[in-house]
Scaffold this motif. Sequence first.
Motif, PDB file in Angstrom:
ATOM      1  N   ASP A 194       0.839  -1.192   0.000  1.00  0.00           N
ATOM      2  CA  ASP A 194       0.000   0.000   0.000  1.00  0.00           C
ATOM      3  C   ASP A 194       0.877   1.247   0.000  1.00  0.00           C
ATOM      4  OD1 ASP A 194       0.954   0.240   2.585  1.00  0.00           O
ATOM      5  OD2 ASP A 194      -0.952  -0.179   3.557  1.00  0.00           O
ATOM      6  N   GLU A 195       0.266   2.399   0.175  1.00  0.00           N
ATOM      7  CA  GLU A 195       0.989   3.661   0.084  1.00  0.00           C
ATOM      8  C   GLU A 195       2.011   3.815   1.216  1.00  0.00           C
ATOM      9  OE1 GLU A 195      -1.944   6.699  -0.079  1.00  0.00           O
ATOM     10  OE2 GLU A 195      -2.665   6.137  -2.078  1.00  0.00           O
ATOM     11  N   ALA A 253       4.998   1.945   0.191  1.00  0.00           N
ATOM     12  CA  ALA A 253       5.677   2.730  -0.838  1.00  0.00           C
ATOM     13  C   ALA A 253       6.496   3.847  -0.200  1.00  0.00           C
ATOM     14  CB  ALA A 253       4.652   3.314  -1.808  1.00  0.00           C
ATOM     15  N   ASP A 270       2.994   2.914  -5.518  1.00  0.00           N
ATOM     16  CA  ASP A 270       2.182   4.131  -5.470  1.00  0.00           C
ATOM     17  C   ASP A 270       2.576   5.043  -6.623  1.00  0.00           C
ATOM     18  OD1 ASP A 270       0.715   6.366  -4.918  1.00  0.00           O
ATOM     19  OD2 ASP A 270       1.637   6.793  -2.968  1.00  0.00           O
ATOM     20  N   SER A 322       1.492   7.659  -7.727  1.00  0.00           N
ATOM     21  CA  SER A 322       1.431   9.106  -7.476  1.00  0.00           C
ATOM     22  C   SER A 322       2.773   9.663  -7.035  1.00  0.00           C
ATOM     23  CB  SER A 322       0.366   9.420  -6.425  1.00  0.00           C
ATOM     24  OG  SER A 322       0.765   8.944  -5.151  1.00  0.00           O
TER      25      SER A 322
END
Length: 551
Positions: A482-483, A486, A516, A518
Amino acid sequence: MSRNGRQLSSRCVSAGEYGTVCKNSDPQAAGRMCDMDVITATRRQRQQTSIISRGTSGSLLTAMACLLGFAAGCGSSDDANVADNSAASQTTAAQGEPAANEAAEPARPMPGGETGDLESVVADGEKTGDSVDELAKRAEQLLQAGDVVGAVRALTQAIGKNPRSPDVYVKRARILSQAGLHTRAIADVTKAIELNPDDARLRNTRGFYFLSQQKHDRAVQDFNDAIAIDLNYPHPYNNRGLLRIAQGDYDTAVADFDAALRIDPEYRDALNNRGLALVRLERYAEAAESFSAAIEISPEFPGSWNNRALANHKLGENEAAVRDLTQAIKLKPDQSKYYLQRSEALEALGRTAEAEADLNYAVWLQQVAAINLKISASPGDPGLWVRRGQLHLTIDRPASLNRARADFVHALQLDPDCATAFSGLAAIHLREGNVEQAIHNCTQAIERQPHHTAYSLRGDAYLEQGEFDLAIEDFTAARRLDETVARAYLLRSEQHQAAGNIQQASADRERAVELDPSLDPDAPPREKPKPQAAPAFPDEAVDVTESGEPE
């Protein structure tokens, strides 16, 4: 708390996902719960609520009986304290919660086998040297202490001492009805009527029990008889009016409530139920006036605020509906249906974020209520206490952490090797910033039963300490992607970069972007999903009130 601490509430929490971790725990009680599951379940329930509210009028009576606790298997709908998450409770969410002013207190959840114990106690009637008054007083004390079987035993002994005391039969009937033993309860009130045939209150009480069982013909006969005995007794008019609502005869119901109000103009229940009948007749302005009169008499009763909110919504006054439901919530903060209905009104006003928050909290209350029922039935199951503690961790309320802590500690008292209880305590310490203790609790959990939640939490704790290698090692053991993971790779890449380890820094940065996207400065921004439209405000989300017990 830091970003990592907050992250815990947005991930799935599981007690049984990796196998049963606590001894003697029910694997069916421990299950996966994610935020998106909560939102989906809430929307599904709101849709069911809207569908149920368009059902037959007979279902209203079932709802009324259930919520008063006089139907078998029903309990209070105060979701965070007493469980109520059955199909029947979904009906009541749309159609009302009786709050009797003369009825017995709501039924307590009874441990398995206790109903059978009551049957045998009533049949036995063992002897005692105490007087009838002493036994009746003892029964009240036992009932207050939660000893239902003991209370029935004392009343049965009192009846053995003096079988011609109608009051003792009525007291025992009240407890038996709450336990779902309706036939025995009605038999007790029938005996009281034989001993005192001219007491209108006894006829009203038996009619109330018949009404709870949907035996309409028997109920209406008792209400008619009570009225004939005492024309100035308002309660049978009120209960007969409720029966007319259940039969769909709303005009006659209004007439019965008006008759009760001519006897007692400040009879709150009759005002409240008159408003209900007027809502069914789509006379919303008059209904709002009736609810307002009930509020003026008893501003502490949340049902009238809730009902006026419905009338206001039907009149297009959603701001007023939100105010009324907010007041109902202040008076009864653990009632899930008030949050559901306020969510509908907020959605109609375009206040989507507030509506979504109410949705989530409503379903949380219902989940806690369901676990409370299971704990009541199996208090020695540590997995149930862990599950409730985990639910408290998913909500941001002032007392939630302390309630969760108490549940995890209790689970460990039941099973000192309960790994998920240690993980739960670790989650609390992490939120409170006690990182070392969080790591210690996670290690205790892993030593007893390695499972993904403990590794994941310990990874969060190591990330807080800047121990990126240890954090990533635990995240890998947890199979977590998950973020937050990351971010751990990104921070470690910066650490490698500063140390001149360019190749390792590049590999970690690539892994971070993979987890992630982003984090890639060249990636386009991601669009936020649009919120789903809420279903229509339930047509019958009302609170009705019955009058059943003698004064």
